[in-house]
Scaffold this motif. Structure first.
Motif, PDB file in Angstrom:
ATOM      1  N   GLY A   1       0.824  -1.213   0.000  1.00 15.72           N
ATOM      2  CA  GLY A   1       0.000   0.000   0.000  1.00 15.72           C
ATOM      3  C   GLY A   1       0.854   1.258   0.000  1.00 15.72           C
ATOM      4  O   GLY A   1       0.588   2.217  -0.727  1.00 15.72           O
TER       5      GLY A   1
ATOM      6  N   TYR B   1       3.867   1.649  -1.085  1.00 16.38           N
ATOM      7  CA  TYR B   1       4.617   1.833  -2.326  1.00 16.38           C
ATOM      8  C   TYR B   1       3.686   1.882  -3.540  1.00 16.38           C
ATOM      9  O   TYR B   1       4.143   1.873  -4.681  1.00 16.38           O
ATOM     10  CB  TYR B   1       5.639   0.707  -2.509  1.00 16.38           C
ATOM     11  CG  TYR B   1       6.893   0.900  -1.676  1.00 16.38           C
ATOM     12  CD1 TYR B   1       7.762   1.959  -1.951  1.00 16.38           C
ATOM     13  CD2 TYR B   1       7.208   0.045  -0.632  1.00 16.38           C
ATOM     14  CE1 TYR B   1       8.911   2.149  -1.192  1.00 16.38           C
ATOM     15  CE2 TYR B   1       8.357   0.218   0.126  1.00 16.38           C
ATOM     16  CZ  TYR B   1       9.206   1.278  -0.160  1.00 16.38           C
ATOM     17  OH  TYR B   1      10.337   1.468   0.581  1.00 16.38           O
TER      18      TYR B   1
ATOM     19  N   ARG C   1      -2.102   4.880   0.148  1.00 18.06           N
ATOM     20  CA  ARG C   1      -1.155   4.945   1.271  1.00 18.06           C
ATOM     21  C   ARG C   1      -1.866   5.257   2.583  1.00 18.06           C
ATOM     22  O   ARG C   1      -1.561   4.680   3.625  1.00 18.06           O
ATOM     23  CB  ARG C   1      -0.074   5.986   0.978  1.00 18.06           C
ATOM     24  CG  ARG C   1       0.867   5.577  -0.143  1.00 18.06           C
ATOM     25  CD  ARG C   1       2.134   6.399  -0.125  1.00 18.06           C
ATOM     26  NE  ARG C   1       1.897   7.799  -0.388  1.00 18.06           N
ATOM     27  CZ  ARG C   1       2.175   8.400  -1.546  1.00 18.06           C
ATOM     28  NH1 ARG C   1       2.727   7.721  -2.527  1.00 18.06           N
ATOM     29  NH2 ARG C   1       1.943   9.671  -1.704  1.00 18.06           N
TER      30      ARG C   1
ATOM     31  N   THR D   1      10.527   1.274  13.612  1.00 15.51           N
ATOM     32  CA  THR D   1       9.688   1.146  12.430  1.00 15.51           C
ATOM     33  C   THR D   1       9.474   2.487  11.737  1.00 15.51           C
ATOM     34  O   THR D   1       9.168   2.532  10.552  1.00 15.51           O
ATOM     35  CB  THR D   1       8.319   0.561  12.807  1.00 15.51           C
ATOM     36  OG1 THR D   1       7.812   1.275  13.928  1.00 15.51           O
ATOM     37  CG2 THR D   1       8.434  -0.904  13.166  1.00 15.51           C
TER      38      THR D   1
ATOM     39  N   GLU E   1      11.679   4.637  10.973  1.00 16.50           N
ATOM     40  CA  GLU E   1      12.698   4.832   9.951  1.00 16.50           C
ATOM     41  C   GLU E   1      12.317   4.104   8.671  1.00 16.50           C
ATOM     42  O   GLU E   1      12.516   4.607   7.573  1.00 16.50           O
ATOM     43  CB  GLU E   1      14.029   4.307  10.480  1.00 16.50           C
ATOM     44  CG  GLU E   1      15.197   4.805   9.678  1.00 16.50           C
ATOM     45  CD  GLU E   1      16.486   4.253  10.223  1.00 16.50           C
ATOM     46  OE1 GLU E   1      16.970   4.812  11.216  1.00 16.50           O
ATOM     47  OE2 GLU E   1      16.988   3.268   9.672  1.00 16.50           O
ATOM     48  N   GLN E   2      11.761   2.893   8.839  1.00 23.20           N
ATOM     49  CA  GLN E   2      11.342   2.138   7.662  1.00 23.20           C
ATOM     50  C   GLN E   2      10.205   2.870   6.942  1.00 23.20           C
ATOM     51  O   GLN E   2      10.205   2.962   5.714  1.00 23.20           O
ATOM     52  CB  GLN E   2      10.885   0.739   8.103  1.00 23.20           C
ATOM     53  CG  GLN E   2      10.790  -0.262   6.967  1.00 23.20           C
ATOM     54  CD  GLN E   2      12.148  -0.588   6.374  1.00 23.20           C
ATOM     55  OE1 GLN E   2      13.080  -0.921   7.084  1.00 23.20           O
ATOM     56  NE2 GLN E   2      12.283  -0.455   5.073  1.00 23.20           N
ATOM     57  N   LEU E   3       9.262   3.420   7.733  1.00 21.29           N
ATOM     58  CA  LEU E   3       8.181   4.209   7.137  1.00 21.29           C
ATOM     59  C   LEU E   3       8.742   5.401   6.385  1.00 21.29           C
ATOM     60  O   LEU E   3       8.326   5.716   5.272  1.00 21.29           O
ATOM     61  CB  LEU E   3       7.239   4.732   8.224  1.00 21.29           C
ATOM     62  CG  LEU E   3       6.112   3.859   8.723  1.00 21.29           C
ATOM     63  CD1 LEU E   3       5.232   4.680   9.648  1.00 21.29           C
ATOM     64  CD2 LEU E   3       5.297   3.317   7.569  1.00 21.29           C
ATOM     65  N   ALA E   4       9.706   6.064   7.025  1.00 23.34           N
ATOM     66  CA  ALA E   4      10.259   7.287   6.447  1.00 23.34           C
ATOM     67  C   ALA E   4      10.972   7.018   5.125  1.00 23.34           C
ATOM     68  O   ALA E   4      11.105   7.905   4.287  1.00 23.34           O
ATOM     69  CB  ALA E   4      11.220   7.947   7.434  1.00 23.34           C
ATOM     70  N   ALA E   5      11.424   5.777   4.936  1.00 25.00           N
ATOM     71  CA  ALA E   5      12.128   5.452   3.694  1.00 25.00           C
ATOM     72  C   ALA E   5      11.149   5.155   2.559  1.00 25.00           C
ATOM     73  O   ALA E   5      11.554   5.058   1.408  1.00 25.00           O
ATOM     74  CB  ALA E   5      13.054   4.259   3.914  1.00 25.00           C
ATOM     75  N   THR E   6       9.865   5.005   2.884  1.00 24.29           N
ATOM     76  CA  THR E   6       8.870   4.768   1.829  1.00 24.29           C
ATOM     77  C   THR E   6       8.366   6.123   1.327  1.00 24.29           C
ATOM     78  O   THR E   6       8.626   7.154   1.949  1.00 24.29           O
ATOM     79  CB  THR E   6       7.673   3.958   2.355  1.00 24.29           C
ATOM     80  OG1 THR E   6       6.893   4.805   3.207  1.00 24.29           O
ATOM     81  CG2 THR E   6       8.118   2.724   3.110  1.00 24.29           C
ATOM     82  N   PRO E   7       7.615   6.133   0.223  1.00 29.52           N
ATOM     83  CA  PRO E   7       7.143   7.432  -0.305  1.00 29.52           C
ATOM     84  C   PRO E   7       6.011   8.029   0.519  1.00 29.52           C
ATOM     85  O   PRO E   7       5.435   9.014   0.109  1.00 29.52           O
ATOM     86  CB  PRO E   7       6.634   7.069  -1.719  1.00 29.52           C
ATOM     87  CG  PRO E   7       7.085   5.691  -1.989  1.00 29.52           C
ATOM     88  CD  PRO E   7       7.292   5.022  -0.675  1.00 29.52           C
ATOM     89  N   VAL E   8       5.676   7.473   1.665  1.00 24.16           N
ATOM     90  CA  VAL E   8       4.542   7.974   2.431  1.00 24.16           C
ATOM     91  C   VAL E   8       4.778   9.435   2.833  1.00 24.16           C
ATOM     92  O   VAL E   8       5.882   9.823   3.205  1.00 24.16           O
ATOM     93  CB  VAL E   8       4.277   7.085   3.674  1.00 24.16           C
ATOM     94  CG1 VAL E   8       5.295   7.297   4.769  1.00 24.16           C
ATOM     95  CG2 VAL E   8       2.868   7.302   4.199  1.00 24.16           C
TER      96      VAL E   8
ATOM     97  N   ILE F   1      10.267  13.030   7.443  1.00 25.99           N
ATOM     98  CA  ILE F   1       9.449  12.511   6.352  1.00 25.99           C
ATOM     99  C   ILE F   1       9.062  13.654   5.424  1.00 25.99           C
ATOM    100  O   ILE F   1       8.694  14.721   5.877  1.00 25.99           O
ATOM    101  CB  ILE F   1       8.182  11.827   6.900  1.00 25.99           C
ATOM    102  CG1 ILE F   1       8.568  10.708   7.860  1.00 25.99           C
ATOM    103  CG2 ILE F   1       7.331  11.282   5.777  1.00 25.99           C
ATOM    104  CD1 ILE F   1       7.401  10.031   8.496  1.00 25.99           C
ATOM    105  N   ALA F   2       9.167  13.400   4.132  1.00 28.02           N
ATOM    106  CA  ALA F   2       8.901  14.453   3.146  1.00 28.02           C
ATOM    107  C   ALA F   2       7.440  14.879   3.205  1.00 28.02           C
ATOM    108  O   ALA F   2       6.574  14.095   3.474  1.00 28.02           O
ATOM    109  CB  ALA F   2       9.200  13.950   1.762  1.00 28.02           C
TER     110      ALA F   2
END
Lengths: 312, 371
Positions: free
Chosen positions: A103, A105, B5, B206, B208-215, B370-371
């Motif tokens: 979701g 990505y 998302r 977790t 950091e992992q979220l922050a690495a996604t485009p969310v 996060i962007a």
């Protein structure tokens, strides 16, 4: 080959501390590029800057053609990232974790089903879909984390010490996966502090105290080390090391497991000097031979030449 | 902003919530416990005040005055004492709140048409109750005097106030407490529950992992917010039902308006909770900060327990910064007075401002990561 990652003079400071110091390198598409160095050398900080998690203090970098200072959203959709710590949600099931990252990505519909099944097969978790992630062994967790990081088939994959804490067999299996990705054209950027793991990389960058101290193919790095290395087995390793430090013709002596690696200036005269020192110290000499240097020898030697100590 | 998302975040958050027993208890058990606890056990009503009587007159007059006290329903004579010193002991120990002393000459003075003073001794330790008790006692004595003036016959006094209580006809404090409690419960849900949610992600790595996604950070904030809005609305429903059906509190207003206003309140309060959680990054600290900036003000400074009108001016000004203050006005207004938007629009506007501020704070706090 085109450049997947282009880094120029990249620097990150935390107050007065320079974590990454004017680092410059390029990574080609499909390459397995390794970052080797002790903890605190700046590997993670560099990866965080390239994945958009940390802003550089100065310098520039392009990932998949996008600028890490200005185009982070574009970068994030084109990379996969797996952090040092296991960071999936342990209170979600295997399926739920995959669904979450699908979701996030934007992998939906039939493509999601296809990718989910691929991740389950790759991680060997097809029969564990409803298991809570917390109940998986670390090796499986890592594979699931890798699967979630590549659910969107990114062209570039960043792995920050992906195998720390995993047993050697699981580590080997993990590296098989990395080779598969590279063979399929994915650029893999991996950091590690395991020397034997570094040997698997196509190209290796050695980092210490925030600086890049060497970068080449693992074989080339070892060949470039011009000082001969002797391997000694003796009855009391620590005492032998201490005695050898002061022997003429010996640059350095260090423990490597049960053996001693001795860096010498001249291969022809050094063995006699070493034997004489051992005899004077009352230590035995079970075997003494010239060996091909390991990456660790290269690393230690390079750090010594830089005049600095290894931190971490 | 991507719905896929946002949905992924919300779904994940809801699953995590449903698997966390302590969050569930905080979400559903605590509100119900508070409601029943405050609804049944805590009463701000002043009734059956225990009193002692020292009747030195022992006449028909003195007896009928004592009877007037007992008949009022506000006082209960628990002790008849013989010596004046006993009043000190009884009041001091808290056995009685009030002592009525009728002097020996009471009857003679009355008969002679002279002023006939009686003494009321009050335990002022609880100033609130003492004030109310004194007002009741004064009223009883005054009414008795009128009767005496009329020689026992009904006497028409020139001016009489005919009072009628509106909105809470029976003057039961429970009717005030329950609507107010809904606001307090919402404040707990919104800030205490969410205080944990982002701090937990930091502690477990977790985030950091979220922050690495485009969310996007707005998707993280809204995605986390939605399940808690759901819990909040379920809690309001439960609280209204329990209030009306179990505690017998009247509900005069519009249910939809109550839900709409609750939604506004929740967005602001949840935003604040997420902001705290993201700013301090540890669960323990986040809970403590949430207690101080949200729960305690909601309990103490919102007008729930203490009337804002009687607070010192500095505190009174400060209450304008407390979101629950507006929400309590709204819940009490809707419950007891049945008032609509035309009366509550100022409170509504205030809560819209809080909602915007809350969301903005929550979203901006991620700016670095996060962007």
């Amino acid at each position: 080959m085109s450049e997947a990652v282009h880094v120029s003079e990249l620097t990150r400071k935390f107050g007065d501390f320079v974590a990454v110091d004017r680092v410059t390198f390029d990574v080609s598409q499909g390459e397995i590029f390794g970052f080797l160095g002790p903890n605190g050398a700046g590997k993670t900080t560099t990866i965080k800057m390239l994945t958009g998690l940390l802003r550089p203090t100065s310098g520039s970098a392009r990932v998949a053609g996008f600028d890490v200072n200005r185009e982070i959203p574009q970068i994030k959709t084109r990379i996969g990232y797996m952090s040092q710590l296991f960071s999936l949600y342990s209170d979600l099931t295997v399926d739920e974790n995959i669904q979450l990252f699908g979701g996030l990505y934007g992998v939906t519909g039939p493509r999601f089903v296809e990718r989910r099944d691929w991740v389950l097969r790759m991680a060997d978790l097809s029969n564990e879909r409803r298991r809570l992630t917390a109940e998986l062994s670390l090796g499986f967790k890592q594979r699931l984390a890798l699967g979630c990081a590549v659910i969107h088939e990114p062209p570039i994959l960043f792995l920050d010490e992906p195998t720390s804490g995993v047993d050697p067999i699981a580590r080997r299996a993990f590296w098989d996966l990395i080779y598969d990705f590279a063979a399929a054209g994915t650029t893999v950027f991996v950091s590690t502090h395991y020397m034997e793991e570094a040997e698997y990389c196509h190209r290796l960058a050695l980092m210490n105290r925030g600086k890049l101290i060497a970068m080449d193919r693992p074989v080339a790095l070892k060949q470039a080390l011009d000082e001969p290395i002797l391997r000694l087995e003796t009855d009391n390793t620590p005492e032998a090391v201490e005695a050898l430090q002061k022997t003429p013709g010996v640059i350095d002596a260090a423990m490597f497991g049960r053996a001693v690696h001795i860096t010498v200036t001249d291969e022809s005269t050094a063995p006699d000097a070493v034997r004489a020192t051992l005899a004077a110290a009352g230590r035995t000499c079970e075997s003494l031979e010239r060996i091909t240097p390991s990456l660790e020898d290269v690393f230690v030697s390079l750090v010594r030449r830089e005049g600095g100590a290894v931190i971490g | 902003m991507s719905l896929s998302r946002l949905w992924a975040m919300s779904r994940k958050e809801a699953i995590q919530l449903s698997r966390d027993p302590s969050s569930l208890a905080l979400a559903f058990l605590l509100p119900m416990a508070l409601l029943l606890f405050f609804g049944y056990a805590i009463s701000f009503d002043v009734k059956d005040i225990k009193m002692a009587v020292l009747d030195q007159s022992q006449t028909q007059h003195s007896r009928s005055l004592i009877e007037a006290f007992e008949r009022s329903g506000y006082f209960r004579v628990v002790r008849h004492i013989e010596r004046y010193d006993d009043t000190d002991r009884l009041l001091g120990r808290g056995d009685v709140r009030l002592a009525l002393v009728i002097p020996p000459r009471f009857s003679q003075d009355l008969m002679a048409g002279r002023p006939a003073p009686v003494q009321l001794l009050l335990d002022g330790a609880d100033a609130n109750t003492a004030t109310i008790a004194r007002n009741y006692a004064d009223a009883i004595v005054a009414r008795y005097s009128v009767t005496v003036l009329g020689g026992g016959a009904a006497l028409t006094i020139p001016v009489e106030a005919e009072s009628r209580v509106w909105y809470n006809e029976t003057l039961e404090s429970r009717n005030m407490v329950v609507p107010g409690l809904i606001a307090v419960i919402m404040a707990i849900i919104a800030t205490m529950l969410t205080a944990l949610t982002i701090a937990r992600e930091w502690e477990r790595g977790t985030m950091e992992q979220l922050a690495a996604t485009p969310v996007h950070r707005l998707e993280v904030v809204l995605g986390k917010l939605l399940p808690y809005v759901g819990i909040g609305l379920v809690d309001v429903t439960l609280a209204v039902l329990a209030g009306v059906l179990i505690l017998g509190v009247p509900f005069h207003g519009n249910v939809l308006l109550l839900f709409g206003m609750t939604l506004l309140f929740l967005i602001g309060a949840l935003g604040l909770g997420i902001f705290i959680s993201a700013a301090v990054k540890t669960q323990v600290l986040a809970t403590q900060v949430a207690m101080i900036v949200s729960f305690l003000p909601a309990l103490l400074l919102s007008g729930f327990m203490f009337s804002i009108d009687t607070m010192p001016i500095v505190l009174r000004i400060f209450t304008y910064l407390i979101q629950s203050r507006y929400f309590i006005t709204v819940t009490r207004g809707i419950f007891l007075k049945g008032v609509g938007v035309q009366t509550l629009w100022i409170e509504g506007l205030a809560m819209i401002v809080f909602a915007i501020v809350g969301l903005t704070l929550a979203t901006r706090v991620f700016k670095k990561e996060i962007a």
